[in-house]
Design an enzyme around this catalytic site. Sequence first.
Site, PDB file in Angstrom:
ATOM      1  N   LYS A 136       6.977  22.886 -14.744  1.00 48.44           N
ATOM      2  CA  LYS A 136       6.073  21.788 -14.387  1.00 48.44           C
ATOM      3  C   LYS A 136       5.767  21.821 -12.894  1.00 48.44           C
ATOM      4  CE  LYS A 136       4.682  17.100 -14.886  1.00 48.44           C
ATOM      5  NZ  LYS A 136       4.802  15.809 -15.516  1.00 48.44           N
ATOM      6  N   ASN A 146      -1.288  18.930 -20.569  1.00 47.70           N
ATOM      7  CA  ASN A 146      -1.716  17.967 -21.592  1.00 47.70           C
ATOM      8  C   ASN A 146      -1.799  18.586 -22.981  1.00 47.70           C
ATOM      9  OD1 ASN A 146      -1.981  15.862 -19.726  1.00 47.70           O
ATOM     10  ND2 ASN A 146      -3.994  16.605 -19.119  1.00 47.70           N
ATOM     11  N   HIS A 168       6.478   8.442 -27.767  1.00 49.26           N
ATOM     12  CA  HIS A 168       5.489   9.309 -27.114  1.00 49.26           C
ATOM     13  C   HIS A 168       5.696  10.772 -27.524  1.00 49.26           C
ATOM     14  CE1 HIS A 168       2.861  10.913 -24.018  1.00 49.26           C
ATOM     15  NE2 HIS A 168       3.853  11.683 -23.594  1.00 49.26           N
ATOM     16  N   HIS A 205      -1.659  16.434 -25.999  1.00 50.07           N
ATOM     17  CA  HIS A 205      -1.747  15.038 -25.581  1.00 50.07           C
ATOM     18  C   HIS A 205      -3.071  14.353 -25.933  1.00 50.07           C
ATOM     19  CE1 HIS A 205       1.998  15.877 -23.671  1.00 50.07           C
ATOM     20  NE2 HIS A 205       2.086  14.682 -23.133  1.00 50.07           N
ATOM     21  N   GLU A 231      -4.961  17.550 -10.542  1.00 48.70           N
ATOM     22  CA  GLU A 231      -5.674  17.920 -11.763  1.00 48.70           C
ATOM     23  C   GLU A 231      -7.174  18.028 -11.521  1.00 48.70           C
ATOM     24  OE1 GLU A 231      -3.867  15.936 -15.128  1.00 48.70           O
ATOM     25  OE2 GLU A 231      -5.632  16.360 -16.342  1.00 48.70           O
ATOM     26  N   LYS A 268       2.709  11.576 -11.263  1.00 48.66           N
ATOM     27  CA  LYS A 268       1.769  10.706 -11.975  1.00 48.66           C
ATOM     28  C   LYS A 268       2.507   9.422 -12.319  1.00 48.66           C
ATOM     29  CE  LYS A 268      -1.584  13.744 -14.161  1.00 48.66           C
ATOM     30  NZ  LYS A 268      -2.159  14.195 -15.436  1.00 48.66           N
ATOM     31  N   HIS A 307      -2.119  11.014 -27.535  1.00 51.69           N
ATOM     32  CA  HIS A 307      -2.482   9.709 -26.969  1.00 51.69           C
ATOM     33  C   HIS A 307      -3.305   8.892 -27.966  1.00 51.69           C
ATOM     34  CE1 HIS A 307      -1.893  10.869 -22.450  1.00 51.69           C
ATOM     35  NE2 HIS A 307      -0.769  10.587 -23.059  1.00 51.69           N
ATOM     36  N   GLU A 358       8.499  17.713 -25.390  1.00 46.13           N
ATOM     37  CA  GLU A 358       7.920  18.168 -24.106  1.00 46.13           C
ATOM     38  C   GLU A 358       8.517  19.525 -23.714  1.00 46.13           C
ATOM     39  OE1 GLU A 358       5.366  16.533 -22.942  1.00 46.13           O
ATOM     40  OE2 GLU A 358       5.612  14.407 -23.433  1.00 46.13           O
ATOM     41  N   ARG A 405      -3.401  21.852 -13.870  1.00 47.50           N
ATOM     42  CA  ARG A 405      -2.496  20.807 -14.343  1.00 47.50           C
ATOM     43  C   ARG A 405      -2.874  20.283 -15.726  1.00 47.50           C
ATOM     44  NH1 ARG A 405       0.470  16.062 -10.880  1.00 47.50           N
ATOM     45  NH2 ARG A 405       1.573  15.264 -12.683  1.00 47.50           N
ATOM     46  N   ARG A 433       0.825  -1.229   0.000  1.00 47.66           N
ATOM     47  CA  ARG A 433       0.000   0.000   0.000  1.00 47.66           C
ATOM     48  C   ARG A 433       0.846   1.260   0.000  1.00 47.66           C
ATOM     49  NH1 ARG A 433      -2.838  -3.174   3.631  1.00 47.66           N
ATOM     50  NH2 ARG A 433      -4.598  -4.178   2.623  1.00 47.66           N
TER      51      ARG A 433
HETATM   52  N1  LIG Z   1       4.256  10.484 -15.470  1.00 48.42           N
HETATM   53  C1  LIG Z   1       4.178  11.536 -16.251  1.00 48.42           C
HETATM   54  O1  LIG Z   1       3.825  12.641 -15.826  1.00 48.42           O
HETATM   55  C2  LIG Z   1       4.557  11.402 -17.694  1.00 48.42           C
HETATM   56  C3  LIG Z   1       4.781  12.538 -18.483  1.00 48.42           C
HETATM   57  C4  LIG Z   1       5.197  12.365 -19.803  1.00 48.42           C
HETATM   58  C5  LIG Z   1       5.381  11.092 -20.315  1.00 48.42           C
HETATM   59  N2  LIG Z   1       5.154  10.024 -19.526  1.00 48.42           N
HETATM   60  C6  LIG Z   1       5.376   8.661 -20.032  1.00 48.42           C
HETATM   61  O2  LIG Z   1       6.760   8.509 -20.313  1.00 48.42           O
HETATM   62  C7  LIG Z   1       6.903   7.445 -21.261  1.00 48.42           C
HETATM   63  C8  LIG Z   1       7.940   7.828 -22.287  1.00 48.42           C
HETATM   64  O3  LIG Z   1       9.157   8.038 -21.628  1.00 48.42           O
HETATM   65  P1  LIG Z   1      10.551   8.045 -22.409  1.00 48.42           P
HETATM   66  O4  LIG Z   1      10.410   8.838 -23.636  1.00 48.42           O
HETATM   67  O5  LIG Z   1      11.567   8.393 -21.424  1.00 48.42           O
HETATM   68  O6  LIG Z   1      10.660   6.545 -22.930  1.00 48.42           O
HETATM   69  P2  LIG Z   1      11.433   5.230 -22.417  1.00 48.42           P
HETATM   70  O7  LIG Z   1      11.427   5.125 -20.959  1.00 48.42           O
HETATM   71  O8  LIG Z   1      10.849   4.123 -23.206  1.00 48.42           O
HETATM   72  O9  LIG Z   1      12.930   5.481 -22.892  1.00 48.42           O
HETATM   73  C9  LIG Z   1      13.187   5.631 -24.261  1.00 48.42           C
HETATM   74  C10 LIG Z   1      14.242   4.639 -24.773  1.00 48.42           C
HETATM   75  O10 LIG Z   1      15.530   5.094 -24.401  1.00 48.42           O
HETATM   76  C11 LIG Z   1      16.256   4.076 -23.702  1.00 48.42           C
HETATM   77  N3  LIG Z   1      17.075   4.795 -22.749  1.00 48.42           N
HETATM   78  C12 LIG Z   1      16.669   5.439 -21.646  1.00 48.42           C
HETATM   79  N4  LIG Z   1      17.670   6.144 -21.118  1.00 48.42           N
HETATM   80  C13 LIG Z   1      18.749   5.914 -21.888  1.00 48.42           C
HETATM   81  C14 LIG Z   1      20.079   6.397 -21.867  1.00 48.42           C
HETATM   82  N5  LIG Z   1      20.499   7.285 -20.970  1.00 48.42           N
HETATM   83  N6  LIG Z   1      20.930   5.940 -22.809  1.00 48.42           N
HETATM   84  C15 LIG Z   1      20.503   5.079 -23.775  1.00 48.42           C
HETATM   85  N7  LIG Z   1      19.249   4.630 -23.870  1.00 48.42           N
HETATM   86  C16 LIG Z   1      18.377   5.047 -22.935  1.00 48.42           C
HETATM   87  C17 LIG Z   1      15.186   3.185 -23.132  1.00 48.42           C
HETATM   88  O11 LIG Z   1      15.674   1.889 -22.930  1.00 48.42           O
HETATM   89  C18 LIG Z   1      14.121   3.220 -24.215  1.00 48.42           C
HETATM   90  O12 LIG Z   1      14.464   2.330 -25.236  1.00 48.42           O
HETATM   91  C19 LIG Z   1       5.526   7.211 -21.840  1.00 48.42           C
HETATM   92  O13 LIG Z   1       5.014   6.013 -21.327  1.00 48.42           O
HETATM   93  C20 LIG Z   1       4.700   8.366 -21.335  1.00 48.42           C
HETATM   94  O14 LIG Z   1       3.342   8.046 -21.147  1.00 48.42           O
HETATM   95  C21 LIG Z   1       4.762  10.149 -18.236  1.00 48.42           C
END
Ligand SMILES: NC(=O)c1ccc[n+]([C@@H]2O[C@H](COP(=O)([O-])OP(=O)(O)OC[C@H]3O[C@@H](n4cnc5c(N)ncnc54)[C@H](O)[C@@H]3O)[C@@H](O)[C@H]2O)c1
Length: 364
Positions: free
Chosen positions: A222, A243, A263, A246, A232, A140, A250, A182, A239, A118
């Site tokens: 942010k 988006n 993404h 987005h 939100e 999030k 999405h 972003e 907040r 939890r």
């Molecule tokens: N929680 C939130 O507020 C929020 C906000 C925006 C996006 N997101 C989420 O984030 C996700 C996308 O994140 P992302 O773009 O970081 O993708 P990801 O985590 O898939 O990383 C992208 C790629 O880069 C590789 N990688 C990561 N760091 C590396 C490094 N330093 N060197 C070499 N390779 C590396 C990973 O293995 C992967 O293949 C989505 O699921 C999206 O929904 C969440």
Amino acid sequence: MQSLAVNLHTHSYSIHTGRGLSGQVRSEANQLQTKGHKVAVVTDANIVRTQNSWLLDAFGNIPTLILPPGETTKSFAHLQSCCEFFAEHKLDRNSAVFAFGGGVIGDLTGFAAAVFLRGISFYQIPTTLLAMVDSSVGGKTGINIPAGKNLVGAFQQPKAVFADVNLLNSLPEREFSAGMAEVIKHGMLADSALFEILASADRLHPDHPDMAGIIRRNCSIKASIVQADERETAKDGGRALLNLGHTFGHAIEAVAGYGTLLHGEAVAIGLLLATKLSVALQLVDHSNIARVEHVLSRYNLPIRLPSPLSLEELMLSMTRDKKVRSGTLRFVGLRALGEACTIDSVNPNLVRDLWLESGAVSPH
Ligand SMILES: NC(=O)c1ccc[n+]([C@@H]2O[C@H](COP(=O)([O-])OP(=O)(O)OC[C@H]3O[C@@H](n4cnc5c(N)ncnc54)[C@H](O)[C@@H]3O)[C@@H](O)[C@H]2O)c1
């Protein structure tokens, strides 16, 4: 290292940014262990391959779960892997987990930390630009299900965020660009001066001397939005403004299949669509379309669908998005470049026209 406070009453925390922070992370993990708290790390195979010495320097022989890379890892199956790993290593309510990775690892690990026993503590050590400027800040967390992205999740603020800009050196260029989507989004929604820097100053890259400052500026944008509306719930604005792009993005990800477009790439197409929507609703001048296209193209981001997607599926997916309120589509648009607003009750025919202009196809 510079630190920025995120003030959220009982669960405030700091975002530390700089270059070469593995020592700081090691001392944080050591302090926890010295107090008798168990710790574990979750990461992905690409990061282990490219940042192994950082990983060893910061975490030594701390138990580390290595998951497959990619969006499909944000799933119930891997949520289970995380929880079973924590149980196997006998993590208890005083334990902490470190999410060492991009948004996928951060979102999944944060959610696992929210539900295991939890709720246990977690730290974000973002390794992608997107995670540094966006996903590691704000609390999030969650996973995807076939019906849509991030439909299952929780708010779980981290104990701290350590963003080491040097980790970006191994990030593939396409992933860096996706993170820039972003950054551009933040400029468009809250910081017109940042947008101007992106449009006119040197092109940013991981070694750029301004990179750490740009990441801090984004975290600060942010953080201030999250501080004002953590969950939100604001009726307008708040907040939800984060988006921008987005609702469209999405839908693209869900219809194209997770992982087809990154993404940030889907968000880039969405940012231009949100600008076009704002122009169509006469909120901003037509010239903003070219300005947004210019900045997105500068960072090699797509401005239309690279291959055709079904209009009907895109429209259906939008109605399933979390941002739908009381059955009506809710968009984020622009009042100016640098100022966003929420828009309710958009005529679906206008949205359909925008999709068709972006390369969607309809059988009719
Ligand atoms: N929680 C939130 O507020 C929020 C906000 C925006 C996006 N997101 C989420 O984030 C996700 C996308 O994140 P992302 O773009 O970081 O993708 P990801 O985590 O898939 O990383 C992208 C790629 O880069 C590789 N990688 C990561 N760091 C590396 C490094 N330093 N060197 C070499 N390779 C590396 C990973 O293995 C992967 O293949 C989505 O699921 C999206 O929904 C969440």
